[in-house]
Write a protein that holds these residues in place. Sequence first.
Motif, PDB file in Angstrom:
ATOM      1  N   SER A   1       0.838  -1.199   0.000  1.00  0.00           N
ATOM      2  CA  SER A   1       0.000   0.000   0.000  1.00  0.00           C
ATOM      3  C   SER A   1       0.875   1.252   0.000  1.00  0.00           C
ATOM      4  O   SER A   1       1.978   1.283   0.544  1.00  0.00           O
ATOM      5  N   LEU A   2       0.342   2.287  -0.623  1.00  0.00           N
ATOM      6  CA  LEU A   2       1.050   3.556  -0.705  1.00  0.00           C
ATOM      7  C   LEU A   2       1.250   4.152   0.674  1.00  0.00           C
ATOM      8  O   LEU A   2       2.286   4.754   0.959  1.00  0.00           O
ATOM      9  N   ARG A   3       0.261   3.961   1.553  1.00  0.00           N
ATOM     10  CA  ARG A   3       0.351   4.515   2.895  1.00  0.00           C
ATOM     11  C   ARG A   3       1.525   3.908   3.663  1.00  0.00           C
ATOM     12  O   ARG A   3       2.293   4.616   4.313  1.00  0.00           O
ATOM     13  N   HIS A   4       1.667   2.603   3.587  1.00  0.00           N
ATOM     14  CA  HIS A   4       2.764   1.938   4.285  1.00  0.00           C
ATOM     15  C   HIS A   4       4.115   2.392   3.723  1.00  0.00           C
ATOM     16  O   HIS A   4       5.065   2.609   4.477  1.00  0.00           O
ATOM     17  N   ALA A   5       4.181   2.530   2.423  1.00  0.00           N
ATOM     18  CA  ALA A   5       5.442   2.943   1.790  1.00  0.00           C
ATOM     19  C   ALA A   5       5.808   4.359   2.210  1.00  0.00           C
ATOM     20  O   ALA A   5       6.983   4.651   2.508  1.00  0.00           O
ATOM     21  N   PHE A   6       4.831   5.260   2.252  1.00  0.00           N
ATOM     22  CA  PHE A   6       5.089   6.640   2.629  1.00  0.00           C
ATOM     23  C   PHE A   6       5.490   6.735   4.098  1.00  0.00           C
ATOM     24  O   PHE A   6       6.403   7.498   4.459  1.00  0.00           O
ATOM     25  N   THR A   7       4.817   5.956   4.946  1.00  0.00           N
ATOM     26  CA  THR A   7       5.147   5.952   6.373  1.00  0.00           C
ATOM     27  C   THR A   7       6.577   5.465   6.593  1.00  0.00           C
ATOM     28  O   THR A   7       7.320   6.033   7.390  1.00  0.00           O
ATOM     29  N   LYS A   8       6.948   4.408   5.873  1.00  0.00           N
ATOM     30  CA  LYS A   8       8.306   3.879   6.008  1.00  0.00           C
ATOM     31  C   LYS A   8       9.330   4.902   5.506  1.00  0.00           C
ATOM     32  O   LYS A   8      10.414   5.046   6.092  1.00  0.00           O
ATOM     33  N   PHE A   9       8.978   5.619   4.451  1.00  0.00           N
ATOM     34  CA  PHE A   9       9.863   6.660   3.937  1.00  0.00           C
ATOM     35  C   PHE A   9      10.088   7.740   4.987  1.00  0.00           C
ATOM     36  O   PHE A   9      11.219   8.226   5.173  1.00  0.00           O
ATOM     37  N   ILE A  10       9.026   8.138   5.691  1.00  0.00           N
ATOM     38  CA  ILE A  10       9.156   9.142   6.743  1.00  0.00           C
ATOM     39  C   ILE A  10      10.035   8.613   7.874  1.00  0.00           C
ATOM     40  O   ILE A  10      10.917   9.313   8.381  1.00  0.00           O
ATOM     41  N   PHE A  11       9.807   7.355   8.269  1.00  0.00           N
ATOM     42  CA  PHE A  11      10.558   6.750   9.369  1.00  0.00           C
ATOM     43  C   PHE A  11      12.060   6.827   9.118  1.00  0.00           C
ATOM     44  O   PHE A  11      12.821   7.326   9.946  1.00  0.00           O
ATOM     45  N   TYR A  12      12.476   6.315   7.946  1.00  0.00           N
ATOM     46  CA  TYR A  12      13.902   6.217   7.689  1.00  0.00           C
ATOM     47  C   TYR A  12      14.460   7.483   7.042  1.00  0.00           C
ATOM     48  O   TYR A  12      15.646   7.778   7.180  1.00  0.00           O
ATOM     49  N   GLY A  13      13.586   8.248   6.382  1.00  0.00           N
ATOM     50  CA  GLY A  13      14.023   9.510   5.807  1.00  0.00           C
ATOM     51  C   GLY A  13      14.379  10.525   6.877  1.00  0.00           C
ATOM     52  O   GLY A  13      15.400  11.222   6.765  1.00  0.00           O
ATOM     53  N   GLN A  14      13.561  10.601   7.936  1.00  0.00           N
ATOM     54  CA  GLN A  14      13.868  11.556   9.004  1.00  0.00           C
ATOM     55  C   GLN A  14      15.152  11.176   9.731  1.00  0.00           C
ATOM     56  O   GLN A  14      15.916  12.043  10.155  1.00  0.00           O
ATOM     57  N   ALA A  15      15.412   9.877   9.860  1.00  0.00           N
ATOM     58  CA  ALA A  15      16.650   9.437  10.511  1.00  0.00           C
ATOM     59  C   ALA A  15      17.867   9.906   9.717  1.00  0.00           C
ATOM     60  O   ALA A  15      18.823  10.464  10.280  1.00  0.00           O
ATOM     61  N   ALA A  16      17.828   9.702   8.395  1.00  0.00           N
ATOM     62  CA  ALA A  16      18.945  10.119   7.547  1.00  0.00           C
ATOM     63  C   ALA A  16      19.095  11.641   7.558  1.00  0.00           C
ATOM     64  O   ALA A  16      20.219  12.171   7.640  1.00  0.00           O
ATOM     65  N   LEU A  17      17.960  12.357   7.487  1.00  0.00           N
ATOM     66  CA  LEU A  17      17.996  13.816   7.461  1.00  0.00           C
ATOM     67  C   LEU A  17      18.619  14.375   8.731  1.00  0.00           C
ATOM     68  O   LEU A  17      19.503  15.253   8.679  1.00  0.00           O
ATOM     69  N   TYR A  18      18.190  13.857   9.895  1.00  0.00           N
ATOM     70  CA  TYR A  18      18.687  14.418  11.148  1.00  0.00           C
ATOM     71  C   TYR A  18      20.113  13.990  11.457  1.00  0.00           C
ATOM     72  O   TYR A  18      20.832  14.699  12.168  1.00  0.00           O
ATOM     73  N   VAL A  19      20.550  12.864  10.936  1.00  0.00           N
ATOM     74  CA  VAL A  19      21.969  12.514  11.063  1.00  0.00           C
ATOM     75  C   VAL A  19      22.811  13.537  10.302  1.00  0.00           C
ATOM     76  O   VAL A  19      23.839  14.023  10.794  1.00  0.00           O
ATOM     77  N   LEU A  20      22.374  13.883   9.089  1.00  0.00           N
ATOM     78  CA  LEU A  20      23.096  14.891   8.296  1.00  0.00           C
ATOM     79  C   LEU A  20      23.082  16.252   8.986  1.00  0.00           C
ATOM     80  O   LEU A  20      24.102  16.946   9.033  1.00  0.00           O
ATOM     81  N   LEU A  21      21.923  16.645   9.538  1.00  0.00           N
ATOM     82  CA  LEU A  21      21.827  17.921  10.242  1.00  0.00           C
ATOM     83  C   LEU A  21      22.707  17.927  11.489  1.00  0.00           C
ATOM     84  O   LEU A  21      23.353  18.940  11.808  1.00  0.00           O
ATOM     85  N   LEU A  22      22.750  16.785  12.174  1.00  0.00           N
ATOM     86  CA  LEU A  22      23.562  16.680  13.383  1.00  0.00           C
ATOM     87  C   LEU A  22      25.052  16.789  13.051  1.00  0.00           C
ATOM     88  O   LEU A  22      25.801  17.505  13.729  1.00  0.00           O
ATOM     89  N   VAL A  23      25.472  16.108  12.003  1.00  0.00           N
ATOM     90  CA  VAL A  23      26.875  16.175  11.573  1.00  0.00           C
ATOM     91  C   VAL A  23      27.226  17.611  11.177  1.00  0.00           C
ATOM     92  O   VAL A  23      28.281  18.141  11.571  1.00  0.00           O
ATOM     93  N   ARG A  24      26.360  18.233  10.402  1.00  0.00           N
ATOM     94  CA  ARG A  24      26.596  19.626   9.962  1.00  0.00           C
ATOM     95  C   ARG A  24      26.697  20.553  11.168  1.00  0.00           C
ATOM     96  O   ARG A  24      27.571  21.443  11.214  1.00  0.00           O
ATOM     97  N   MET A  25      25.835  20.366  12.153  1.00  0.00           N
ATOM     98  CA  MET A  25      25.845  21.218  13.345  1.00  0.00           C
ATOM     99  C   MET A  25      27.122  21.017  14.154  1.00  0.00           C
ATOM    100  O   MET A  25      27.746  21.989  14.607  1.00  0.00           O
ATOM    101  N   LEU A  26      27.552  19.767  14.338  1.00  0.00           N
ATOM    102  CA  LEU A  26      28.757  19.500  15.119  1.00  0.00           C
ATOM    103  C   LEU A  26      29.997  20.063  14.438  1.00  0.00           C
ATOM    104  O   LEU A  26      30.886  20.607  15.098  1.00  0.00           O
ATOM    105  N   VAL A  27      30.058  19.920  13.116  1.00  0.00           N
ATOM    106  CA  VAL A  27      31.191  20.487  12.374  1.00  0.00           C
ATOM    107  C   VAL A  27      31.237  21.998  12.565  1.00  0.00           C
ATOM    108  O   VAL A  27      32.304  22.585  12.794  1.00  0.00           O
ATOM    109  N   PHE A  28      30.076  22.635  12.491  1.00  0.00           N
ATOM    110  CA  PHE A  28      30.004  24.096  12.638  1.00  0.00           C
ATOM    111  C   PHE A  28      30.455  24.539  14.032  1.00  0.00           C
ATOM    112  O   PHE A  28      31.325  25.416  14.168  1.00  0.00           O
TER     113      PHE A  28
END
Length: 365
Positions: free
Chosen positions: A130-157
């Motif tokens: 289902s599209l709903r399950h796919a979108f939910t999974k995208f949010i789950f793992y997409g936010q993890a990847a996004l915030y890891v990148l933001l965290l790395v960028r913040m620590l470097v700064f």
Amino acid sequence: MSQIQSFILIIGALQGLLLFFLLLSDKRVNFASRLLGIQCLLLATTFVLPIIVASGDGPLAWTIGWLVFFPSSYGALTYLYCRTAITGTIPTKGDLIHLLPLLLCYFVNVDILFSPEKALDYVTTGETISLRHAFTKFIFYGQAALYVLLLVRMLVFYQREAKQALSSYNSDVFRWLWTMVAFTVSIWSLKIVFHFFGMETHLNTFADLLLVLMVYFIAIVQWRNPSLFHIDKLTEQLERRKASNERSNNGLLEADMRSSIMQLVETQVKELALYRDQDLTLTSLADKIGVSAHQLSESINHHEGKNFNQFINEFRVAEVCEQLKQNSERKLIDLAMDAGFSSKSSFNAIFKKLTGQTPSQYRCQ
């Protein structure tokens, strides 16, 4: 559910609840500690979820739809916790945007929030197309990847700014934070492998165990030392440097001008032993010299090819070395503190970096 999984979940839930109450009830703790306490609570409820699901249509089945999406907020909470701990600033209303991943999960799956039967079916059905399950999974793992990148960028700064603006700070803070980033990446990588590549369930169990160890260990240490990750004066220096840059024309100084500034700086720092002041900052030194923080920073960076922290610590190491050459019998830590170092760990690390030897080895030599 295996006995090992049940044991991990129960221990994780109990520890999470305990740390939540400790971090929110202790008057010593700061706002960063309270954010970490909230994350411990959410983590505890996430550990309880499989137990509720295993009980089937029980009295707590109505909570499944609300609890199952909590992990989509872990990335944001980790990011906000680190930022608040380092700078000491309290999140603003604009930070409510970090709730977006969780709210999107609720919006997309609103029908299961109020239906225990649908929520139980959602959790136990597993993979669907289902599209709903796919979108939910995208949010789950997409936010993890996004915030890891933001965290790395913040620590470097912040690490770069600390080196540019402060003569003394606890470098162990960033070692802790980079270790936490490594743990976070490892945990989410294991979960992605488990969910997307159909690997054995022991990978997911191991990821849960790492999550328990990481968050709860940091929470315990944070409770004992509320200022664990705080970098003193960093926020103040960032604001003053920003104001200095705005007043400056931001153009590059002439080479002769940079050379003149550096001659004045080196004379003042050495003759007046300004480096012995642990609280010496880029802006305070600029005020003493009579130049802007922007001009001083540019002169050190371009003329000397180093940052402010390195520049000042070279004077400190030189003083310690001179004392050791004169066969001083004083303790190394006393020599370090008198020279301007703020901690034993930073002194040892900087001394070895500049001389290629530990202070003890240098003394023996």
